[in-house]
Design a protein around this motif. Structure first.
Motif, PDB file in Angstrom:
ATOM      1  N   HIS A   1     -57.363  45.838  -2.083  1.00  0.00           N
ATOM      2  CA  HIS A   1     -58.141  46.582  -1.081  1.00  0.00           C
ATOM      3  C   HIS A   1     -58.463  48.009  -1.522  1.00  0.00           C
ATOM      4  CE1 HIS A   1     -59.087  48.466   2.765  1.00  0.00           C
ATOM      5  NE2 HIS A   1     -58.091  49.315   2.557  1.00  0.00           N
TER       6      HIS A   1
ATOM      7  N   ASN B   1     -60.683  48.671  -4.642  1.00  0.00           N
ATOM      8  CA  ASN B   1     -62.123  48.546  -4.366  1.00  0.00           C
ATOM      9  C   ASN B   1     -62.669  49.857  -3.819  1.00  0.00           C
ATOM     10  OD1 ASN B   1     -63.519  45.664  -4.494  1.00  0.00           O
ATOM     11  ND2 ASN B   1     -61.332  45.357  -4.146  1.00  0.00           N
ATOM     12  N   LYS B   2     -61.924  50.456  -2.894  1.00  0.00           N
ATOM     13  CA  LYS B   2     -62.389  51.729  -2.320  1.00  0.00           C
ATOM     14  C   LYS B   2     -62.421  52.823  -3.390  1.00  0.00           C
ATOM     15  CE  LYS B   2     -61.625  52.981   1.952  1.00  0.00           C
ATOM     16  NZ  LYS B   2     -61.007  53.351   3.243  1.00  0.00           N
TER      17      LYS B   2
ATOM     18  N   ASN C   1     -65.456  52.514  -5.616  1.00  0.00           N
ATOM     19  CA  ASN C   1     -66.628  53.067  -4.922  1.00  0.00           C
ATOM     20  C   ASN C   1     -66.626  54.586  -4.974  1.00  0.00           C
ATOM     21  OD1 ASN C   1     -68.356  51.013  -3.885  1.00  0.00           O
ATOM     22  ND2 ASN C   1     -66.707  50.375  -2.514  1.00  0.00           N
TER      23      ASN C   1
ATOM     24  N   ASN D   1     -65.984  58.171   0.728  1.00  0.00           N
ATOM     25  CA  ASN D   1     -64.946  57.463   1.504  1.00  0.00           C
ATOM     26  C   ASN D   1     -63.624  58.230   1.482  1.00  0.00           C
ATOM     27  OD1 ASN D   1     -63.829  56.980  -0.996  1.00  0.00           O
ATOM     28  ND2 ASN D   1     -64.290  54.791  -1.028  1.00  0.00           N
TER      29      ASN D   1
END
Ligand SMILES: NC(=O)c1ccc[n+]([C@@H]2O[C@H](COP(=O)([O-])OP(=O)(O)OC[C@H]3O[C@@H](n4cnc5c(N)ncnc54)[C@H](OP(=O)(O)O)[C@@H]3O)[C@@H](O)[C@H]2O)c1
Length: 333
Positions: free
Chosen positions: A14, A17-18, A21, A279
């Motif tokens: 999880h 992936n962030k 990005n 993010n």
């Protein structure tokens, strides 16, 4: 291109992936490689983020001579092993929170970083959010007088299947390590000293991990931090810093803080609203690259000795709970 910092990512879960990005939006970062325990997952992740190199083992990435810094996004129980492997190969490391599962491991990780003379930082997003630096400025300016108390909660409300990392004690799961670390780190940032007394309560759920808990930290001048953390409970994600002259309210502290309010005599006298760019993981990646460019071996915003201190506080909190993780060794026995 030559001046870009070359990143590798270990694991494809999880948060990795962030983080991928986040790196993609930073012009001075080059995401060069990803490693997974399985080739298929590494290749899939590499394709998704257009990463040139995909490794089928973490060791292959650690051995890649072109990588400057490695992001570790594995479960808590593997942070020491994965980070140590990379640092032994001369890589800088940004390791996800909690730095390790206990203070003994944290000391070992920091010892290796210093021995190898490489950069190491615990990934603790709130330390790098510009709005929270303004909170510290308000405190320094004495806007709320003397800081006496702090209230903060970090409660996720997930539904986690059996075996999921978040509640799996074998992987260092549970609310204390997963989200409690945020509020404890926040108290450490505000009071900037270790507590003199620590107390806590938790509920150990069916899966053998702490589903929710509270901790009270008391400091040498009588200051108190009142902290709560949970993985299956809805809560308002906000924090209050309470002083002799007024208080500061922080909305959405651990999701993405975008608003801080200064209250004096029950009147809102100052409000700052500021959007988060990206993010939020981009802020910590930028801090790593700033440190690397300046030749720093640790960040002044998340010093290594403070990360150790935070692990020591968490060890103290859970000791009376009888809560042990799979790779707890000498301590907490
Ligand atoms: N900063 C934040 O906002 C934030 C948010 C969530 C989590 N985190 C932190 O990030 C870390 C990872 O959390 P996550 O939610 O991303 O976990 P996750 O989705 O379960 O991913 C963890 C990854 O670790 C690798 N891994 C290695 N050994 C494993 C094992 N025995 N069991 C399961 N996975 C294993 C796997 O990648 P491969 O299969 O590719 O090897 C897996 O995909 C934790 O330290 C957590 O506290 C931070």
């Amino acid at each position: 291109m030559e001046n870009k910092i070359k990143w590798g990512i270990i694991s494809t879960g999880h948060i990795s992936n962030k983080f991928a990005n986040a790196l993609k939006m930073l012009p001075n970062a080059e995401l060069l490689a990803v490693a997974s325990r399985t080739k298929g997952k590494a290749s899939e992740f590499a394709k998704k983020y257009d990463i040139p190199r995909a490794y089928a083992s973490y060791a292959e990435l650690a051995n890649d001579p072109d990588i400057d810094v490695v992001y570790i996004g594995t479960p808590h129980t593997f942070h020491l092993e994965n980070s140590a492997m990379c640092m032994r190969k001369g890589k800088a490391v940004l390791c996800e929170k909690a730095l390790t599962i206990n203070a003994e491991e944290a000391k070992e990780m920091v010892r290796i970083a210093r021995e190898e003379n490489v950069f190491l930082m615990e990934a603790m997003i709130p330390r790098h959010i510009p709005l929270l630096k303004k909170v510290l400025k308000w405190i320094k300016e004495g806007r709320i007088g003397e800081v006496r108390m702090l209230k903060a909660s970090r409660c996720a409300h997930g539904i986690f299947p059996k075996g999921a990392r978040q509640l799996n004690p074998e992987l260092g799961g549970g609310s204390l390590l997963d989200v409690g670390v945020y509020v404890i780190s926040f108290a450490s940032m505000i009071f900037n000293k270790p507590p003199v007394e620590v107390a806590g309560l938790s509920h150990i759920g069916d899966l053998g991990s702490d589903e929710q808990g509270v901790a009270i930290l008391k400091y040498d001048q009588g200051e108190i931090a009142d902290l709560s953390f949970a993985l299956r409970t809805n809560a308002v994600d906000e924090a209050y810093i309470l002083g002799t002259e007024g208080y500061i309210k922080i909305d959405d502290l651990f999701a993405v803080p975008t608003k801080i309010t200064l209250v004096i005599n029950q009147k809102e006298v100052d409000i700052i609203e500021e959007p988060i760019i990206g993010n939020a993981l981009n802020y910590e990646a930028e801090e790593v690259m700033r440190c690397l460019k300046e030749g720093l071996k640790e960040s002044p915003f998340m010093p290594l000795d403070e990360s150790i201190q935070i692990m020591e506080i968490m060890d103290q909190i859970r000791k009376p709970w009888g809560l042990k993780y799979s790779n707890d060794k000498k301590q907490n026995n």
